[in-house]
Design a protein around this motif. Structure first.
Motif, mmCIF file in Angstrom:
data_model
loop_
_atom_site.group_PDB
_atom_site.id
_atom_site.type_symbol
_atom_site.label_atom_id
_atom_site.label_comp_id
_atom_site.label_asym_id
_atom_site.label_seq_id
_atom_site.Cartn_x
_atom_site.Cartn_y
_atom_site.Cartn_z
ATOM 1 N N HIS A 1 -10.300 50.667 -4.120
ATOM 2 C CA HIS A 1 -10.147 49.826 -2.940
ATOM 3 C C HIS A 1 -10.816 48.476 -3.169
ATOM 4 N N HIS B 1 -10.385 46.559 3.926
ATOM 5 C CA HIS B 1 -10.298 46.950 2.529
ATOM 6 C C HIS B 1 -9.057 47.791 2.335
ATOM 7 N N GLU C 1 -15.543 48.914 -0.042
ATOM 8 C CA GLU C 1 -15.145 49.360 1.297
ATOM 9 C C GLU C 1 -15.974 48.690 2.381
ATOM 10 N N TYR D 1 -12.018 56.303 8.396
ATOM 11 C CA TYR D 1 -10.668 56.870 8.356
ATOM 12 C C TYR D 1 -10.705 58.333 7.943
ATOM 13 N N ASN D 2 -11.635 58.688 7.072
ATOM 14 C CA ASN D 2 -11.737 60.101 6.680
ATOM 15 C C ASN D 2 -12.174 60.984 7.848
ATOM 16 N N ARG E 1 -12.823 60.141 -1.241
ATOM 17 C CA ARG E 1 -12.038 58.933 -1.467
ATOM 18 C C ARG E 1 -11.529 58.354 -0.145
ATOM 19 N N GLY E 2 -11.462 57.047 -0.068
ATOM 20 C CA GLY E 2 -11.022 56.413 1.168
ATOM 21 C C GLY E 2 -12.198 56.057 2.046
ATOM 22 N N SER E 3 -11.897 55.488 3.213
ATOM 23 C CA SER E 3 -12.982 54.944 4.019
ATOM 24 C C SER E 3 -13.624 56.019 4.879
ATOM 25 N N THR E 4 -14.906 55.830 5.147
ATOM 26 C CA THR E 4 -15.690 56.809 5.883
ATOM 27 C C THR E 4 -15.091 57.068 7.264
ATOM 28 N N TYR F 1 -2.946 51.604 1.483
ATOM 29 C CA TYR F 1 -3.958 52.246 2.320
ATOM 30 C C TYR F 1 -4.903 51.139 2.739
ATOM 31 N N LEU G 1 -8.145 53.663 15.346
ATOM 32 C CA LEU G 1 -9.601 53.681 15.254
ATOM 33 C C LEU G 1 -10.147 52.382 14.687
#
Lengths: 199, 459
Positions: free
Chosen positions: B380, B372, B404, A132-133, A127-130, B356, B308
């Motif tokens: 998202h 996103h 995303e 950010y993970n 879950r979440g962005s690639t 987020y 980042l």
């Protein structure tokens, strides 16, 4: 006399080897050339001594093997402890209280094994962005490293890397898989043969 | 006497003015917010009804050996013009019905205000495509152009047709098109290897670029479209590389800062500088490196926290990025000067709140930043912040599934992103002005798309 002693020594050695290897019992000893009481007793004593020596040697070898096996088992257990993964809660990079004991065990082993170095790889669930993970996984690896450094271990013994969400331990979606995938993994990069179990 | 179809164009151009369309003013605190809604975005947003000029295509003809290509060229262009989302493109009519002679009254009765005619001529060395854009109401040619096409077997053939489509868009609207572009992205296989692929803007020519059998991430086009930067684990540790697409030569960003995860490269608009993140170091964050002179590592931001996914503004003066400085579970988008300095929050973060927001991409022509985000876990959506209003106006572009990694097309109007639906993953293109959505890759585990600049003939 010298000749007889020699033959007795050969006999004892034969017995010892026999005892050691567990071969069939040696053939009955030839009757001594001069059968008086003293020499017979001396002969019996020497046989008994040789048998005792052989038993002691066998016991010593067995003990050494057992010790070696125990050491191997302990080392394997220590290695498994070092390599055991540490789990995290969702979206955070803080050490879970139920994972602290494992990290303390790792720290003990590392303290007793000064040549061992570790690469700590941080992972995230899907879950979440690639990107950010990848950062989250790196944070988790760094938090583990810092926790271990807190036990007085040198920072130079650790390197960290993150695979983000991209190398799941368990495939699939859902909390069962995600919980296994939010983790730190440990790879021994040096000193794998010099792991001591610690205390 | 005003031209009728010009009037139609004026309406259309007005509707294209992005800030006037679909952007929603920030909700005042007094307004009750759905607890799952994104602050600043109203739910139930309805796009303004847009009047798109109706465009027809007279069946293309050919001669000197060009007849065999005419129908295919017309079909490629028809799809491009639909994909531009700037016209209502009429379904093509059979040549027998339309006739060989141009009949403006027929097209007028059918409702077309613009007409494209095309002729493909063989030259013995490829083809010439002669295109005309007509004003149907006034019965006259408004633009005319000749385009060289290579043989259909040539790898640049379709891109040459796409370039002609973009000229039609420019003739009709004055705005750039995005047909002659490619999208780079990653695709992950069953062994969790991800490789870089490219695909044309119309979903054709899917091509694998890397074969590292490793994890490769974050492909980014150089501003001239000749190179791709990416980060890869192929040596075991994530490092940044640059692939020259013409020669296949690969350059490795040196270990300018020793250990650490090197990730998320992005080019400055002049192509001289690569911005990226190094994580896990004594000082994590955004760095730049002068790739033209191969020197001069500069630390822009970061420290104890992680910054980042940098992305430059088109003037090269600012940079948007993603940060965990408010907490690991509330990543936010911030904007700072491109040389580093004080950063301001762009995403709708409220102190102590949830939310987020990641993966910013600055529009190459407009003052818009796409990213996103989610308030509710796991869902998202693609958002666009209007920088003319300090990002305080947000447009939400997706409403279903999980969405995303947006990336802008060079027309500043379309965005490609990764969508996750019940049936799986796909790359989708959304038109920011109309909200229209089309999938271009479906059913594969795709990620991290980056839209190319216009692909010129030399690329």
């Amino acid at each position: 006399m010298i000749v007889r002693r020699f033959s007795v020594a050969v006999l004892a050695a034969t017995l010892a080897v026999g005892a050691c290897k567990g071969d069939p019992p040696p053939p009955p000893p030839p009757a001594p050339p001069m059968a008086n009481q003293d020499s017979l007793q001396a002969y019996r004593d020497s046989v008994a001594q040789a048998e005792a020596d052989a038993r002691a040697a066998a016991a010593r070898v067995a003990a050494e093997r057992a010790e070696e096996a125990a050491r191997t088992r302990a080392m394997a257990a220590a290695r498994a402890t070092l390599e055991a993964k540490v789990l995290f809660d969702y979206d955070v990079a803080t050490i879970r209280s139920d994972q602290e004991a494992l990290l303390r065990q790792k720290a003990d082993i590392l303290r007793a094994s000064p040549t061992v170095q570790l690469r700590i790889a941080g992972h995230a669930d899907e879950r979440g962005s690639t990107e950010y993970n990848l950062a989250l996984g790196n944070r988790r690896a760094a938090v583990i490293r810092d926790f271990l450094i807190g036990f007085g271990l040198a920072e130079s013994r650790f390197s960290i890397v993150s695979f983000g969400e991209q190398q799941p331990a368990m495939t699939g979606s859902g909390e069962a898989a995600w919980a296994q995938n939010r983790r730190g993994e440990f790879q021994i990069t040096a000193g794998a043969n010099a792991i001591n179990a610690g205390n | 006497m005003t031209k009728v179809w010009k009037g139609g164009l004026v309406c259309a151009v007005y509707a294209f003015g992005l800030p006037a369309v679909g952007l929603v003013t920030v909700a005042t605190p007094a307004q009750a917010q759905d607890r799952d809604s994104i602050p600043g975005v109203s739910l139930g947003l309805v796009y303004e009804n847009q009047l798109q000029p109706t465009l027809a295509m007279q069946p293309f003809t050919g001669r000197f050996g060009g007849a065999g290509l005419a129908a295919e060229v017309e079909a490629i262009m028809g799809r491009d013009l639909r994909n531009s989302d700037r016209f209502e493109v009429m379904d093509s009519l059979p040549a027998g019905l339309v006739g060989d002679v141009l009949d403006y009254r027929l097209w007028d009765r059918l409702g077309a205000v613009m007409l494209v005619t095309g002729q493909v001529e063989g030259t013995g060395d490829g083809f010439i495509l002669i295109l005309e854009l007509h004003d149907v109401v006034y019965g006259q040619v408004t633009e005319r152009g000749r385009f060289r096409l290579p043989d259909a077997a040539d790898p640049d053939y379709r891109m040459a047709v796409h370039r002609a489509s973009d000229d039609i868009v420019r003739w009709a609207t004055g705005a750039p098109g995005m047909a002659a572009t490619r999208i780079a992205f990653t695709m992950t296989d069953a062994d969790y290897n991800s490789e870089v692929y490219v695909i044309d803007s119309d979903g054709e020519n899917l091509t694998r670029l890397t074969n590292f059998r490793s994890i490769t991430n974050s492909p980014a086009w150089s501003p001239d479209g000749s190179k791709l930067a990416y980060s890869s684990f192929k040596t075991g540790l994530p490092r940044i590389y640059q692939l020259d697409l013409a020669t296949g030569a690969e350059w490795t960003l040196p270990d300018v800062r020793g250990e650490g995860d090197y990730m998320a490269p992005s080019y400055s608009p002049d192509g001289q500088t690569l911005a990226f993140s190094i994580l896990g170091n004594a000082r994590s964050g955004v760095f730049t490196y002068n790739i033209a002179r191969e020197c001069c590592l500069t630390s822009l931001s970061g420290g104890q926290h992680y910054d980042l996914s940098p992305t430059y503004s088109p003037d090269g003066l600012k940079m948007a990025f993603n940060t965990n400085r408010f907490g690991d579970n509330v990543p936010q988008i911030m904007v700072m000067p491109a040389g580093g300095g004080d950063a301001e929050t762009l995403s709708p973060y409220e102190y102590g709140g949830r939310g987020y927001y990641t993966s910013p991409d600055w529009s190459p022509v407009g003052d818009l930043v796409a990213f996103h985000g989610a308030v509710r876990r796991g869902t998202h959506h693609i958002l666009v912040a209007d920088m003319a209003n300090d990002g305080r106006r947000l447009l939400q572009l997706t409403w279903e599934g999980n969405n995303e990694d947006p990336s802008w097309a060079p027309d500043g109007r379309h965005i490609v992103f990764v969508g996750e639906r019940r049936w799986g993953f796909g790359l989708f293109v959304v038109d920011v002005a109309s909200g229209r959505l089309r999938p271009i890759v479906s059913g594969r585990k795709v990620g991290l798309p980056d839209w190319s600049p216009p692909i010129g003939a030399s690329n």
